[in-house]
Design a protein around this motif. Structure first.
Motif, PDB file in Angstrom:
ATOM      1  N   ASP A   1      -0.824  -4.644   9.432  1.00  0.00           N
ATOM      2  CA  ASP A   1      -1.833  -3.833   8.745  1.00  0.00           C
ATOM      3  C   ASP A   1      -2.886  -4.711   8.077  1.00  0.00           C
ATOM      4  OD1 ASP A   1      -0.889  -1.336   9.431  1.00  0.00           O
ATOM      5  OD2 ASP A   1       0.280  -1.068   7.593  1.00  0.00           O
ATOM      6  N   THR A  10      -6.571  -3.813  -0.859  1.00  0.00           N
ATOM      7  CA  THR A  10      -7.230  -3.232   0.311  1.00  0.00           C
ATOM      8  C   THR A  10      -8.311  -2.238  -0.104  1.00  0.00           C
ATOM      9  OG1 THR A  10      -5.218  -3.513   1.632  1.00  0.00           O
ATOM     10  CG2 THR A  10      -6.846  -1.935   2.436  1.00  0.00           C
ATOM     11  N   SER A  11      -8.007  -1.397  -1.079  1.00  0.00           N
ATOM     12  CA  SER A  11      -9.000  -0.432  -1.561  1.00  0.00           C
ATOM     13  C   SER A  11     -10.189  -1.142  -2.199  1.00  0.00           C
ATOM     14  CB  SER A  11      -8.356   0.525  -2.572  1.00  0.00           C
ATOM     15  OG  SER A  11      -7.323   1.275  -1.977  1.00  0.00           O
ATOM     16  N   SER A  17      -5.360   4.087  -8.476  1.00  0.00           N
ATOM     17  CA  SER A  17      -5.539   5.426  -7.915  1.00  0.00           C
ATOM     18  C   SER A  17      -6.836   6.057  -8.417  1.00  0.00           C
ATOM     19  CB  SER A  17      -4.345   6.309  -8.277  1.00  0.00           C
ATOM     20  OG  SER A  17      -3.174   5.851  -7.637  1.00  0.00           O
ATOM     21  N   THR A  30      -1.015  -6.647  -5.589  1.00  0.00           N
ATOM     22  CA  THR A  30      -0.652  -5.334  -5.070  1.00  0.00           C
ATOM     23  C   THR A  30      -1.516  -5.013  -3.849  1.00  0.00           C
ATOM     24  OG1 THR A  30      -0.028  -4.607  -7.290  1.00  0.00           O
ATOM     25  CG2 THR A  30      -0.380  -2.897  -5.630  1.00  0.00           C
ATOM     26  N   GLN A  75      -9.582   4.717  -6.408  1.00  0.00           N
ATOM     27  CA  GLN A  75      -9.694   5.384  -5.108  1.00  0.00           C
ATOM     28  C   GLN A  75     -10.420   6.723  -5.239  1.00  0.00           C
ATOM     29  OE1 GLN A  75      -5.495   5.352  -4.006  1.00  0.00           O
ATOM     30  NE2 GLN A  75      -5.896   3.800  -2.446  1.00  0.00           N
ATOM     31  N   TRP A 128      -2.083  -2.442  -1.722  1.00  0.00           N
ATOM     32  CA  TRP A 128      -2.937  -1.264  -1.537  1.00  0.00           C
ATOM     33  C   TRP A 128      -4.148  -1.296  -2.464  1.00  0.00           C
ATOM     34  CZ3 TRP A 128      -3.807   2.386  -5.399  1.00  0.00           C
ATOM     35  CH2 TRP A 128      -2.925   2.395  -6.482  1.00  0.00           C
ATOM     36  N   HIS A 164      -6.774  -4.224   8.945  1.00  0.00           N
ATOM     37  CA  HIS A 164      -7.782  -3.854   7.951  1.00  0.00           C
ATOM     38  C   HIS A 164      -8.956  -4.832   7.981  1.00  0.00           C
ATOM     39  CE1 HIS A 164      -5.838  -0.428   6.215  1.00  0.00           C
ATOM     40  NE2 HIS A 164      -4.777  -1.099   5.835  1.00  0.00           N
TER      41      HIS A 164
END
Length: 284
Positions: free
Chosen positions: A149, A119-120, A86, A114, A89, A116, A153
């Motif tokens: 997804d 992807t980030s 986080s 993980t 991000q 997300w 992406h």
């Protein structure tokens, strides 16, 4: 309220934190922030509350406050992949790509699969122009998850690289995996538009808007396609709706201005071009 015992303070803080998580799920960020601030006051050494408040700040666009909270969470729990991801991000949102990459790589060393965070990480690698590295991360995500997804992406990345046939292939896989994936239809439509395949693009954009009628980006794309197909009044209706939904949508003002100019509606065209200049470059 009478002074709480340690056990009572911990119990109240826990309830506040749980309630805040539901507030966050409902996008009620102010309510979540109030609960998390109370929880931190009651139990200052709980990294979960700091981490959640950081996420609340991040989702509200308060990135500096988010960094401060994630920093405190990581002092208390240095091996929190969630807090690292986080914070990465938040760094990415502030344009600090190097710090974001460092946090994502630390997070992935702790939790390698993980989705997300992966992807980030891919997104910030692409922002740095490290496209092959970003594609390798997307391949890893698809190999591990293979979801709609995941394909969508990677399609986004191909599209940003102007690799439209590859993007179309991935968006096609996304809608095969999830026939109700509105964004994949929209993005495939945009890639088809860029290749001049307007009728196919229109079919995809129509389908996307059936699923998600008030998406201003999809309306903007369909407006451009309708203009290319010689249907300017329908195009203007879509673009009118797009800027109604998002008054800061620069591209829609630009495209609408071009259509108005072609229709010899020059005063209206000037107004749209002026609005685009104001939004994009601050020109009054």
């Amino acid at each position: 309220m009478a002074e709480l015992s340690v056990a009572e303070a911990q119990s109240r803080a826990s309830l506040l934190r749980f309630r805040a998580e539901s507030y966050l799920a409902l996008h009620r960020h102010d309510d979540a922030l109030a609960d998390l601030s109370q929880a931190i006051e009651l139990v200052p050494d709980d990294p979960r509350a700091w981490r959640s408040r950081g996420e609340c700040h991040r989702l509200s666009g308060e990135y500096e406050a988010a960094l401060a909270d994630f920093g405190q969470a990581l002092k208390l729990d240095p091996d929190s992949a969630y807090a690292l991801g986080s914070r990465g991000q938040a760094y990415a949102a502030l344009g600090n790509a190097a710090a974001a990459v460092a946090d994502f790589e630390r997070a992935l060393a702790l939790e390698p699969e993980t989705a997300w965070i992966l992807t980030s990480y891919a997104d910030v690698l692409a922002d740095l122009g490290r496209f092959e590295d970003a594609l390798a991360v997307h391949k890893r995500i698809i190999g591990r998850y293979g979801t709609a997804d995941a394909y969508a992406h990677r399609g986004d990345l191909y599209q940003s690289m102007d690799l439209y046939p590859e993007a179309i292939e991935d968006f096609t896989r996304a809608v095969e995996a999830d026939p109700a994936h509105a964004r994949a239809y929209a993005q495939r439509g945009e890639s088809l538009r860029m290749l001049g395949r307007d009728e196919e693009a229109l079919a995809d954009l129509n389908r996307s808007l059936e699923l998600d009628p008030d998406n201003e980006r999809t309306l903007g794309s369909r407006g451009a396609v309708l203009s290319d197909l010689g249907r300017p009044e329908e195009a203007l209706a879509d673009l009118d709706r797009a800027v109604e939904l998002d008054p800061g949508y620069v591209w829609a003002f630009r495209v609408r201005g071009e259509i108005l100019q072609e229709l010899d509606r020059h005063e209206e065209a000037i107004a749209d071009f002026s609005r685009a200049l104001e939004l994009e470059f601050g020109e009054a």
